[in-house]
Structure formats: structure tokens, C-alpha cells
Motif scaffolding. Sequence first.
Motif, PDB file in Angstrom:
ATOM      1  N   ALA A   1       0.714  -1.151   0.005  1.00  0.00           N
ATOM      2  CA  ALA A   1      -0.103   0.019  -0.057  1.00  0.00           C
ATOM      3  C   ALA A   1       0.802   1.379  -0.057  1.00  0.00           C
ATOM      4  N   ALA A   2       2.111   1.228   0.639  1.00  0.00           N
ATOM      5  CA  ALA A   2       2.900   2.406   0.843  1.00  0.00           C
ATOM      6  C   ALA A   2       3.496   2.657  -0.567  1.00  0.00           C
ATOM      7  N   LEU A   3       4.088   1.499  -1.280  1.00  0.00           N
ATOM      8  CA  LEU A   3       4.246   1.655  -2.597  1.00  0.00           C
ATOM      9  C   LEU A   3       3.415   2.176  -3.676  1.00  0.00           C
ATOM     10  N   VAL A   4       2.194   1.862  -3.295  1.00  0.00           N
ATOM     11  CA  VAL A   4       0.984   2.020  -4.388  1.00  0.00           C
ATOM     12  C   VAL A   4       0.921   3.592  -4.246  1.00  0.00           C
ATOM     13  N   VAL A   5       0.913   4.254  -3.130  1.00  0.00           N
ATOM     14  CA  VAL A   5       0.567   5.518  -2.897  1.00  0.00           C
ATOM     15  C   VAL A   5       1.798   6.359  -3.166  1.00  0.00           C
ATOM     16  N   TYR A   6       2.963   6.034  -2.572  1.00  0.00           N
ATOM     17  CA  TYR A   6       4.240   6.994  -2.821  1.00  0.00           C
ATOM     18  C   TYR A   6       4.616   6.997  -4.431  1.00  0.00           C
ATOM     19  N   LEU A   7       4.605   5.769  -4.983  1.00  0.00           N
ATOM     20  CA  LEU A   7       4.890   5.706  -6.767  1.00  0.00           C
ATOM     21  C   LEU A   7       3.713   6.057  -7.399  1.00  0.00           C
ATOM     22  N   GLY A   8       2.648   5.949  -7.021  1.00  0.00           N
ATOM     23  CA  GLY A   8       1.461   6.440  -7.760  1.00  0.00           C
ATOM     24  C   GLY A   8       1.529   7.934  -7.776  1.00  0.00           C
ATOM     25  N   MET A   9       1.713   8.524  -6.627  1.00  0.00           N
ATOM     26  CA  MET A   9       1.732  10.066  -6.585  1.00  0.00           C
ATOM     27  C   MET A   9       2.718  10.666  -7.501  1.00  0.00           C
ATOM     28  N   ILE A  10       4.019   9.972  -7.322  1.00  0.00           N
ATOM     29  CA  ILE A  10       5.048  10.469  -8.224  1.00  0.00           C
ATOM     30  C   ILE A  10       4.739  10.582  -9.512  1.00  0.00           C
ATOM     31  N   LEU A  11       4.399   9.226 -10.179  1.00  0.00           N
ATOM     32  CA  LEU A  11       4.223   9.049 -11.473  1.00  0.00           C
ATOM     33  C   LEU A  11       2.652   9.298 -12.100  1.00  0.00           C
ATOM     34  N   LYS A  12       1.850   9.660 -11.205  1.00  0.00           N
ATOM     35  CA  LYS A  12       0.601  10.022 -11.824  1.00  0.00           C
ATOM     36  C   LYS A  12       0.498  10.821 -13.152  1.00  0.00           C
ATOM     37  N   ASN A  13       1.452  11.996 -12.888  1.00  0.00           N
ATOM     38  CA  ASN A  13       1.133  12.817 -13.973  1.00  0.00           C
ATOM     39  C   ASN A  13       2.075  12.422 -15.339  1.00  0.00           C
ATOM     40  N   TYR A  14       2.669  11.459 -15.319  1.00  0.00           N
ATOM     41  CA  TYR A  14       3.434  10.858 -16.422  1.00  0.00           C
ATOM     42  C   TYR A  14       2.884   9.688 -17.100  1.00  0.00           C
ATOM     43  N   TRP A  15       2.214   8.813 -16.228  1.00  0.00           N
ATOM     44  CA  TRP A  15       1.420   7.673 -16.669  1.00  0.00           C
ATOM     45  C   TRP A  15       0.294   7.508 -16.135  1.00  0.00           C
ATOM     46  N   LYS A  16      -0.869   7.531 -16.894  1.00  0.00           N
ATOM     47  CA  LYS A  16      -2.161   8.076 -16.559  1.00  0.00           C
ATOM     48  C   LYS A  16      -2.883   6.642 -16.017  1.00  0.00           C
ATOM     49  N   HIS A  17      -2.143   5.550 -16.289  1.00  0.00           N
ATOM     50  CA  HIS A  17      -2.954   4.418 -15.688  1.00  0.00           C
ATOM     51  C   HIS A  17      -2.026   3.813 -14.534  1.00  0.00           C
ATOM     52  N   ILE A  18      -1.254   4.553 -13.924  1.00  0.00           N
ATOM     53  CA  ILE A  18      -0.319   4.006 -12.786  1.00  0.00           C
ATOM     54  C   ILE A  18      -1.191   3.618 -11.583  1.00  0.00           C
ATOM     55  N   PHE A  19      -2.236   4.148 -11.064  1.00  0.00           N
ATOM     56  CA  PHE A  19      -2.897   4.005 -10.009  1.00  0.00           C
ATOM     57  C   PHE A  19      -3.539   2.586 -10.035  1.00  0.00           C
ATOM     58  N   PRO A  20      -4.503   2.403 -11.216  1.00  0.00           N
ATOM     59  CA  PRO A  20      -5.049   1.186 -11.471  1.00  0.00           C
ATOM     60  C   PRO A  20      -4.193   0.035 -11.251  1.00  0.00           C
ATOM     61  N   VAL A  21      -2.935   0.148 -12.137  1.00  0.00           N
ATOM     62  CA  VAL A  21      -2.043  -0.855 -12.200  1.00  0.00           C
ATOM     63  C   VAL A  21      -1.349  -1.071 -10.846  1.00  0.00           C
ATOM     64  N   LEU A  22      -0.958  -0.096 -10.199  1.00  0.00           N
ATOM     65  CA  LEU A  22      -0.555  -0.321  -9.062  1.00  0.00           C
ATOM     66  C   LEU A  22      -1.382  -0.907  -7.914  1.00  0.00           C
ATOM     67  N   ILE A  23      -2.693  -0.515  -7.705  1.00  0.00           N
ATOM     68  CA  ILE A  23      -3.458  -0.916  -6.809  1.00  0.00           C
ATOM     69  C   ILE A  23      -3.896  -2.546  -7.187  1.00  0.00           C
ATOM     70  N   PHE A  24      -3.881  -2.931  -8.516  1.00  0.00           N
ATOM     71  CA  PHE A  24      -4.254  -4.204  -8.741  1.00  0.00           C
ATOM     72  C   PHE A  24      -3.103  -5.145  -7.998  1.00  0.00           C
ATOM     73  N   TRP A  25      -1.772  -4.734  -8.464  1.00  0.00           N
ATOM     74  CA  TRP A  25      -0.839  -5.446  -8.009  1.00  0.00           C
ATOM     75  C   TRP A  25      -0.768  -5.530  -6.427  1.00  0.00           C
ATOM     76  N   GLY A  26      -0.837  -4.519  -5.564  1.00  0.00           N
ATOM     77  CA  GLY A  26      -1.048  -4.331  -4.373  1.00  0.00           C
ATOM     78  C   GLY A  26      -2.184  -5.149  -3.671  1.00  0.00           C
ATOM     79  N   LEU A  27      -3.461  -5.410  -4.259  1.00  0.00           N
ATOM     80  CA  LEU A  27      -4.460  -6.234  -3.726  1.00  0.00           C
ATOM     81  C   LEU A  27      -4.130  -7.538  -4.174  1.00  0.00           C
ATOM     82  N   LEU A  28      -3.355  -8.142  -5.127  1.00  0.00           N
ATOM     83  CA  LEU A  28      -2.876  -9.349  -5.340  1.00  0.00           C
ATOM     84  C   LEU A  28      -2.146  -9.580  -4.200  1.00  0.00           C
TER      85      LEU A  28
END
Length: 197
Positions: A117-144
Motif C-alpha cells: 500500500a505504501a508503494l502504491v501511494v508513494y510511486l503512484g503520486m510521483i508517476l500519476k502525471n507521467y503515466w495516467k494508468h499508474i494507480f489502477p495498475v499499482l492497486i491491482f498489484w497491491g491487492l494481489l
Amino acid sequence: MEQLVELDHELFLFLNNLGDPAWDNFWNFITNKWASIPFYALLVFFLYRALGWKKTLLSLVLVALVITCTDQLANLFKHYFERPRPCRQAGIMEYSRFVAVRCGRFGYFSAHAASSAALVVYLGMILKNYWKHIFPVLIFWGLLVSYSRIYLGVHYPGDVLTGWFFGIVIGYAFYRLFLFLLRRFFTPGDAPAGRTS
């Protein structure tokens, strides 16, 4: 509190018993930290494309601190509360599927879930303006990763949810630290290497 614990037990048994022997190796693979190395490598690539090598190096140093922080906080909670894992708790382990490689002593809360969860938020916040699909991908990985802990029989859903709570808080705190360090040590002229799709 007793009702919450009972609900946690019932939800664990329901989710855990959804498992099937045909999928056991898959979930053991998912829960293994080495299984995510290709995914981590992809994230490092996107960090480099978005930030350049200096800022990427800073972000990776903070990633190491994020993981250390979540792991140590989880260990502190485990030894303070001493809540047995499902695979060690009488009245639960007899009715659950334990397919993990090993069963630790205490389970509250899940370090796997907190770190994810920490990596989902930390990396998602950094990359959200560069890769628009980052949060769904990270959340899916974190939930798995998080569900794998329930599937394998080593954590209750409450352990996972608490891990996500602390992970989100820690991930966002380190994101704010990242922004502070950028303002403190990098000039506005340090342009990113380029935006990704």
C-alpha cells in the motif's frame, strides 16, 4: 471488539476457503518478494523516463526507507499485540487452508500489505502525471499481494486492512518528503527526461 474479531475470523475462513489446490503455487509465487522484480524494474524505468537519473535515485532511496518503515512498524505491532496468525490459532487453523511455505508467530498487522500500500501511494503520486494508468495498475498489484496473505492462511483480513491503512499514511508521508527534498536540493531547471503515455 469481540464482534469485530468474530467477523474477521468468519471473513478469513470464507476468503481462505475459496482457494483451490490448482492455484496454490500461483499464490505462493505472488506472495514471494522476488516475484515482483520484473514489475519493480518496469517502475524504475518509468521513474527514469519521468524524472531523470538523479531524481530517480532519490526516489529509490526513499523507497528503501518506505519498506523499512512499514516492516519495522509491522514488527512492532506484532510483538506488542501478539495476535496469533490464523495458521496458529486453535479453532481457526482446523478449518482453513494453510498452503504457505511457513507460518510465523504473530500476524497483526501484515507487513506485505503495508509495504504494498505504501508503494502504491508513494510511486503512484510521483508517476500519476507521467503515466495516467499508474494507480489502477499499482492497486491491482497491491491487492494481489495482499490477498495472497489471506489465501495462504497467514493473515486475517483485519491484518491486511490495517496494513493498508498504515501503508497509505506512510506512503503519502514519504511522497511529501520527496517533494520537500526536490524543492530543497533540485533546481527548477532539472527537467524530467520525458512524459510517458
